[in-house]
Write an enzyme that holds these catalytic residues in place. Structure first.
Site, PDB file in Angstrom:
ATOM      1  N   LYS A   1       0.916  -1.222   0.047  1.00  0.00           N
ATOM      2  CA  LYS A   1       0.054   0.252  -0.065  1.00  0.00           C
ATOM      3  C   LYS A   1       1.042   1.281   0.020  1.00  0.00           C
ATOM      4  O   LYS A   1       0.564   2.220  -0.768  1.00  0.00           O
ATOM      5  CB  LYS A   1      -0.838   0.187   1.323  1.00  0.00           C
ATOM      6  CG  LYS A   1      -1.702   1.205   1.418  1.00  0.00           C
ATOM      7  CD  LYS A   1      -2.521   1.415   2.701  1.00  0.00           C
ATOM      8  CE  LYS A   1      -1.758   1.614   4.146  1.00  0.00           C
ATOM      9  NZ  LYS A   1      -1.448   3.171   4.286  1.00  0.00           N
ATOM     10  N   ASN A   2       1.787   1.464   0.575  1.00  0.00           N
ATOM     11  CA  ASN A   2       2.606   2.444   0.914  1.00  0.00           C
ATOM     12  C   ASN A   2       3.682   2.570   0.002  1.00  0.00           C
ATOM     13  O   ASN A   2       4.068   3.948  -0.257  1.00  0.00           O
ATOM     14  CB  ASN A   2       3.504   2.304   2.617  1.00  0.00           C
ATOM     15  CG  ASN A   2       2.435   2.538   3.524  1.00  0.00           C
ATOM     16  OD1 ASN A   2       1.160   3.024   3.255  1.00  0.00           O
ATOM     17  ND2 ASN A   2       3.024   2.573   4.795  1.00  0.00           N
TER      18      ASN A   2
ATOM     19  N   CYS B   1      -4.977   8.256   9.670  1.00  0.00           N
ATOM     20  CA  CYS B   1      -5.112   7.539  10.738  1.00  0.00           C
ATOM     21  C   CYS B   1      -4.962   8.545  11.944  1.00  0.00           C
ATOM     22  O   CYS B   1      -4.308   9.640  11.826  1.00  0.00           O
ATOM     23  CB  CYS B   1      -4.134   6.546  10.996  1.00  0.00           C
ATOM     24  SG  CYS B   1      -4.467   5.085  10.189  1.00  0.00           S
TER      25      CYS B   1
ATOM     26  N   ARG C   1       0.558  14.899  13.086  1.00  0.00           N
ATOM     27  CA  ARG C   1       0.792  14.652  11.774  1.00  0.00           C
ATOM     28  C   ARG C   1       0.977  15.905  10.842  1.00  0.00           C
ATOM     29  O   ARG C   1       0.180  15.933   9.885  1.00  0.00           O
ATOM     30  CB  ARG C   1       0.216  13.545  11.005  1.00  0.00           C
ATOM     31  CG  ARG C   1      -0.002  12.269  11.841  1.00  0.00           C
ATOM     32  CD  ARG C   1      -0.601  10.986  11.349  1.00  0.00           C
ATOM     33  NE  ARG C   1       0.468  10.580  10.306  1.00  0.00           N
ATOM     34  CZ  ARG C   1       0.065   9.252   9.500  1.00  0.00           C
ATOM     35  NH1 ARG C   1      -1.094   8.763   9.632  1.00  0.00           N
ATOM     36  NH2 ARG C   1       0.877   8.769   8.632  1.00  0.00           N
ATOM     37  N   PRO C   2       1.674  16.935  11.113  1.00  0.00           N
ATOM     38  CA  PRO C   2       1.679  18.100  10.315  1.00  0.00           C
ATOM     39  C   PRO C   2       2.407  17.973   8.942  1.00  0.00           C
ATOM     40  O   PRO C   2       2.851  16.720   8.692  1.00  0.00           O
ATOM     41  CB  PRO C   2       2.535  19.109  11.016  1.00  0.00           C
ATOM     42  CG  PRO C   2       3.523  18.085  11.763  1.00  0.00           C
ATOM     43  CD  PRO C   2       2.780  16.885  12.041  1.00  0.00           C
TER      44      PRO C   2
ATOM     45  N   ASP D   1       4.372  20.263   7.501  1.00  0.00           N
ATOM     46  CA  ASP D   1       5.487  21.318   7.229  1.00  0.00           C
ATOM     47  C   ASP D   1       6.874  20.779   6.416  1.00  0.00           C
ATOM     48  O   ASP D   1       7.340  21.885   5.699  1.00  0.00           O
ATOM     49  CB  ASP D   1       5.897  21.838   8.734  1.00  0.00           C
ATOM     50  CG  ASP D   1       6.523  20.523   9.585  1.00  0.00           C
ATOM     51  OD1 ASP D   1       5.950  19.568   9.634  1.00  0.00           O
ATOM     52  OD2 ASP D   1       7.649  20.965  10.287  1.00  0.00           O
ATOM     53  N   LEU D   2       7.338  19.570   6.609  1.00  0.00           N
ATOM     54  CA  LEU D   2       8.468  19.199   6.011  1.00  0.00           C
ATOM     55  C   LEU D   2       8.172  19.180   4.476  1.00  0.00           C
ATOM     56  O   LEU D   2       8.873  19.480   3.791  1.00  0.00           O
ATOM     57  CB  LEU D   2       8.985  17.986   6.631  1.00  0.00           C
ATOM     58  CG  LEU D   2       9.277  17.949   8.102  1.00  0.00           C
ATOM     59  CD1 LEU D   2       9.794  16.563   8.593  1.00  0.00           C
ATOM     60  CD2 LEU D   2      10.553  18.892   8.303  1.00  0.00           C
TER      61      LEU D   2
ATOM     62  N   ASP E   1       4.647   0.907  12.234  1.00  0.00           N
ATOM     63  CA  ASP E   1       3.347   0.151  11.552  1.00  0.00           C
ATOM     64  C   ASP E   1       3.079  -1.139  12.209  1.00  0.00           C
ATOM     65  O   ASP E   1       2.389  -1.717  11.866  1.00  0.00           O
ATOM     66  CB  ASP E   1       3.304   0.367  10.218  1.00  0.00           C
ATOM     67  CG  ASP E   1       2.824   1.730   9.745  1.00  0.00           C
ATOM     68  OD1 ASP E   1       2.558   2.564  10.466  1.00  0.00           O
ATOM     69  OD2 ASP E   1       3.104   1.915   8.431  1.00  0.00           O
TER      70      ASP E   1
ATOM     71  N   VAL F   1       8.164   7.460  16.796  1.00  0.00           N
ATOM     72  CA  VAL F   1       7.754   7.967  15.698  1.00  0.00           C
ATOM     73  C   VAL F   1       6.545   8.879  15.677  1.00  0.00           C
ATOM     74  O   VAL F   1       6.427  10.110  15.069  1.00  0.00           O
ATOM     75  CB  VAL F   1       7.730   6.967  14.347  1.00  0.00           C
ATOM     76  CG1 VAL F   1       7.315   7.638  13.088  1.00  0.00           C
ATOM     77  CG2 VAL F   1       8.829   6.243  14.338  1.00  0.00           C
TER      78      VAL F   1
ATOM     79  N   ARG G   1      -8.620  -0.170   4.699  1.00  0.00           N
ATOM     80  CA  ARG G   1      -7.932   1.019   4.094  1.00  0.00           C
ATOM     81  C   ARG G   1      -6.458   0.334   4.008  1.00  0.00           C
ATOM     82  O   ARG G   1      -5.786   0.906   2.780  1.00  0.00           O
ATOM     83  CB  ARG G   1      -7.477   1.922   5.136  1.00  0.00           C
ATOM     84  CG  ARG G   1      -8.766   2.922   5.232  1.00  0.00           C
ATOM     85  CD  ARG G   1      -8.390   4.247   6.261  1.00  0.00           C
ATOM     86  NE  ARG G   1      -6.961   4.846   5.599  1.00  0.00           N
ATOM     87  CZ  ARG G   1      -5.906   4.842   6.595  1.00  0.00           C
ATOM     88  NH1 ARG G   1      -6.183   4.935   7.761  1.00  0.00           N
ATOM     89  NH2 ARG G   1      -4.842   5.285   6.266  1.00  0.00           N
TER      90      ARG G   1
HETATM   91  C1  UD1 Z   1       4.449   7.027   6.153  1.00  0.00           C
HETATM   92  C2  UD1 Z   1       3.429   5.700   6.209  1.00  0.00           C
HETATM   93  C3  UD1 Z   1       2.833   5.271   7.413  1.00  0.00           C
HETATM   94  C4  UD1 Z   1       4.154   5.263   8.417  1.00  0.00           C
HETATM   95  C5  UD1 Z   1       4.948   6.266   8.698  1.00  0.00           C
HETATM   96  C6  UD1 Z   1       6.123   6.270   9.307  1.00  0.00           C
HETATM   97  C7  UD1 Z   1       2.578   6.084   3.895  1.00  0.00           C
HETATM   98  C8  UD1 Z   1       1.253   6.307   2.931  1.00  0.00           C
HETATM   99  N1  UD1 Z   1       2.457   5.952   5.240  1.00  0.00           N
HETATM  100  O1  UD1 Z   1       3.562   7.697   6.510  1.00  0.00           O
HETATM  101  O2  UD1 Z   1       2.196   4.137   7.221  1.00  0.00           O
HETATM  102  O3  UD1 Z   1       3.517   5.036   9.676  1.00  0.00           O
HETATM  103  O4  UD1 Z   1       5.613   6.530   7.051  1.00  0.00           O
HETATM  104  O5  UD1 Z   1       6.805   5.124   8.954  1.00  0.00           O
HETATM  105  O6  UD1 Z   1       3.650   5.741   3.346  1.00  0.00           O
HETATM  106  N2  UD1 Z   1       6.147  14.742  10.206  1.00  0.00           N
HETATM  107  C9  UD1 Z   1       6.364  16.165  10.605  1.00  0.00           C
HETATM  108  N3  UD1 Z   1       6.394  17.018   9.397  1.00  0.00           N
HETATM  109  C10 UD1 Z   1       6.060  16.470   8.065  1.00  0.00           C
HETATM  110  C11 UD1 Z   1       5.895  15.118   7.882  1.00  0.00           C
HETATM  111  C12 UD1 Z   1       5.803  14.323   9.009  1.00  0.00           C
HETATM  112  O7  UD1 Z   1       6.436  16.499  11.694  1.00  0.00           O
HETATM  113  O8  UD1 Z   1       5.593  17.415   7.496  1.00  0.00           O
HETATM  114  C13 UD1 Z   1       6.400  14.054  11.417  1.00  0.00           C
HETATM  115  C14 UD1 Z   1       4.696  13.266  11.543  1.00  0.00           C
HETATM  116  O9  UD1 Z   1       4.173  13.845  12.284  1.00  0.00           O
HETATM  117  C15 UD1 Z   1       5.303  11.694  12.333  1.00  0.00           C
HETATM  118  C16 UD1 Z   1       6.803  11.779  11.927  1.00  0.00           C
HETATM  119  O10 UD1 Z   1       7.080  12.685  11.259  1.00  0.00           O
HETATM  120  O11 UD1 Z   1       5.551  12.019  13.625  1.00  0.00           O
HETATM  121  C17 UD1 Z   1       6.734  10.627  10.411  1.00  0.00           C
HETATM  122  O12 UD1 Z   1       5.866  10.897   9.796  1.00  0.00           O
HETATM  123  P1  UD1 Z   1       6.261  10.745   8.149  1.00  0.00           P
HETATM  124  O13 UD1 Z   1       7.637   9.797   7.994  1.00  0.00           O
HETATM  125  O14 UD1 Z   1       6.223  11.633   7.367  1.00  0.00           O
HETATM  126  O15 UD1 Z   1       5.019   9.494   7.651  1.00  0.00           O
HETATM  127  P2  UD1 Z   1       3.972   9.448   6.506  1.00  0.00           P
HETATM  128  O16 UD1 Z   1       4.862   9.673   5.190  1.00  0.00           O
HETATM  129  O17 UD1 Z   1       2.955  10.427   6.841  1.00  0.00           O
END
Ligand code: UD1
Length: 423
Positions: free
Chosen positions: A23-24, A117, A122-123, A125-126, A305, A327, A397
């Site tokens: 999926k991811n 979820c 889960r912002p 910003d990055l 996960d 995480v 999902r």
């Molecule tokens: C992806 C996976 C999800 C998995 C996660 C971590 C997909 C579709 N989903 O989610 O199943 O649990 O990786 O392995 O691939 N963060 C920020 N700012 C940002 C982006 C992220 O602070 O702009 C934080 C998030 O809140 C979180 C952490 O970084 O605490 C990890 O998030 P991220 O690696 O971005 O996960 P996803 O890509 O959303």
């Protein structure tokens, strides 16, 4: 939306199960197919709510999308914003992966702040910081992000955290930008490597994927490509844990064992026998298991996960186990439901201490998110009596035909729809 699982547990899983495409990996691959006006074909796409929503979003943007078996053909000749994105984008965090490709194709994008979820704030910003470095501009507007870009140019982006989604968004945008981009502190997950392989087939030059530094030489004229998504390591891990939790003996096919190294290490440390073959793993049968200390980390560390599924396993392992979640800040919501089944778990911030009990008891529980739902399924499978799991749309999902696959392993899992439940 109202479906439930009724699971009569206490039976050892036995047999073999074939893992679906990831999926991811599929979600960014589908999003990346918007980067070109040529036709792309993605194979190994699982039938899930999330992949289906992503395809609906691509269609809503004007792409021709057809799904046959596990193969999706996407032809995004003309892309336009039709306003249909919103209804899906709100439900799914991965919708923000469309931001980069839309900027590439149309120079603008407007997306609602993403859903998904309930595991923390889960912002994004990055994502925004990375795309801004390549030339995008953003305005936040009543829960939406409005993005524009006159020109996208390669740049250096240093991420304060190796976000998977941000790395993917930046890679996709950089692949179609003029010049070279370097992503420092990039995520190294196997899904990132899969996306890099697809972008390279489309005509970009991505190197370093799978390490902390990724370099992307952009090609503003990307072309169509055919690609097969990697197997779903989280689905494979879930079946490994389910087999171990029930003391079963299961052969898991279509898996890349190297993608699960940290998970296999932990299962073996707990005393679960695992045999590795080419593209497959055989688990069990296990006897008495030992407690574990687990800390979730970005890849190649232990995956967040699979954290809830391990909690379900460890709930009945004698002794004290610990899980430290680093995480996501709010990924222990499901523990209330494991406690309702009799688990003894104490939480202090990011640390959960699990005192193994002899057995859990059946109860009425609810999936609070996708992987939490998987944890409850595992708990139910090893618990004699009937457990009812509500809100299983979360499982839809991310797990293809879960009840079919578990039933083929001898589990007693029944899906009850709301109408049937009311009879
Ligand atoms: C992806 C996976 C999800 C998995 C996660 C971590 C997909 C579709 N989903 O989610 O199943 O649990 O990786 O392995 O691939 N963060 C920020 N700012 C940002 C982006 C992220 O602070 O702009 C934080 C998030 O809140 C979180 C952490 O970084 O605490 C990890 O998030 P991220 O690696 O971005 O996960 P996803 O890509 O959303």
């Amino acid at each position: 939306m109202e479906d439930k699982y009724l699971i009569k547990g206490g039976t050892r899983l036995n047999g073999s199960v074939c893992i679906s495409g990831s999926k991811n990996a599929s979600l960014p691959l589908l999003a990346a197919s918007l980067l070109t006006a040529d036709k792309c074909v993605i194979k190994g796409v699982p039938h899930l709510l999330d992949t289906s929503n992503m395809m609906k979003m691509l269609s809503g943007l004007g792409a021709q999308v057809s799904f046959q078996g596990s193969q999706v053909a996407i032809h995004a000749r003309d892309i336009r914003e039709t306003g249909q994105l919103y209804q899906y984008a709100r439900k799914m965090r991965a919708s923000c992966l469309l931001l980069g490709p839309l900027l590439v194709r149309t120079g603008e994008a407007c997306l609602p702040l993403p859903g998904g979820c309930a595991i923390g704030s889960r912002p994004v910003d990055l994502h925004l910081k990375g795309l801004a470095a390549l030339g995008a501009e953003f305005v936040a507007d009543k829960g939406h992000i409005r993005a524009t870009a006159r020109k996208l140019t390669g740049s250096e982006v240093s991420l304060s955290y190796p976000s998977v989604g941000a790395t993917e968004n930046i890679m996709m945008t950089a692949a179609a930008a003029q010049g070279c981009t370097t992503i420092i502190n990039a995520a190294a997950e196997p899904e990132i490597v899969d996306l890099a392989n697809f972008l390279n087939k489309m005509g970009a030059r991505v190197s370093g994927a799978g390490t902390q530094i990724i370099q992307v030489e952009g090609n503003p004229d990307l072309h169509g490509a055919v690609h097969t998504a990697i197997p779903d390591r989280i689905e494979a891990g879930t079946y490994l844990i389910a087999a171990a939790a029930t003391g079963g003996h299961v052969r898991i096919k279509n898996v890349i064992p190297d993608h699960l190294r940290s998970v296999l290490d932990k299962l073996q440390e707990a005393g679960v026998p695992i045999k590795e073959g080419t593209g497959e793993l055989t688990v069990g049968p296990s006897k008495e298991l030992r407690p574990l200390q687990i800390t979730t980390e970005p890849y190649p560390g232990f995956p967040t996960d699979l954290q809830p599924q391990f909690a379900a396993l460890l709930a009945t392992v004698p002794g004290a186990s610990t899980i430290t979640e680093t995480v996501f800040e709010n990924r222990f919501l499901y523990l209330d439901f494991l406690r309702r089944m009799g688990a003894q778990i104490h939480v202090n911030g990011p640390l959960a201490v699990i005192k193994g009990v002899e057995r859990l008891s059946p109860a009425q529980v609810e999936a609070t998110d996708l992987r939490a739902g998987a944890a409850l399924v595992i708990a139910a499978l090893k618990t004699p009596g009937e457990t009812e799991i509500g809100e299983i749309y979360h499982l839809d999902r991310g797990y293809e035909d879960m009840e079919g696959k578990l039933s083929s392993l001898g589990a007693c899992v029944r899906r009850v729809t709301k109408q049937a439940a009311n009879l």
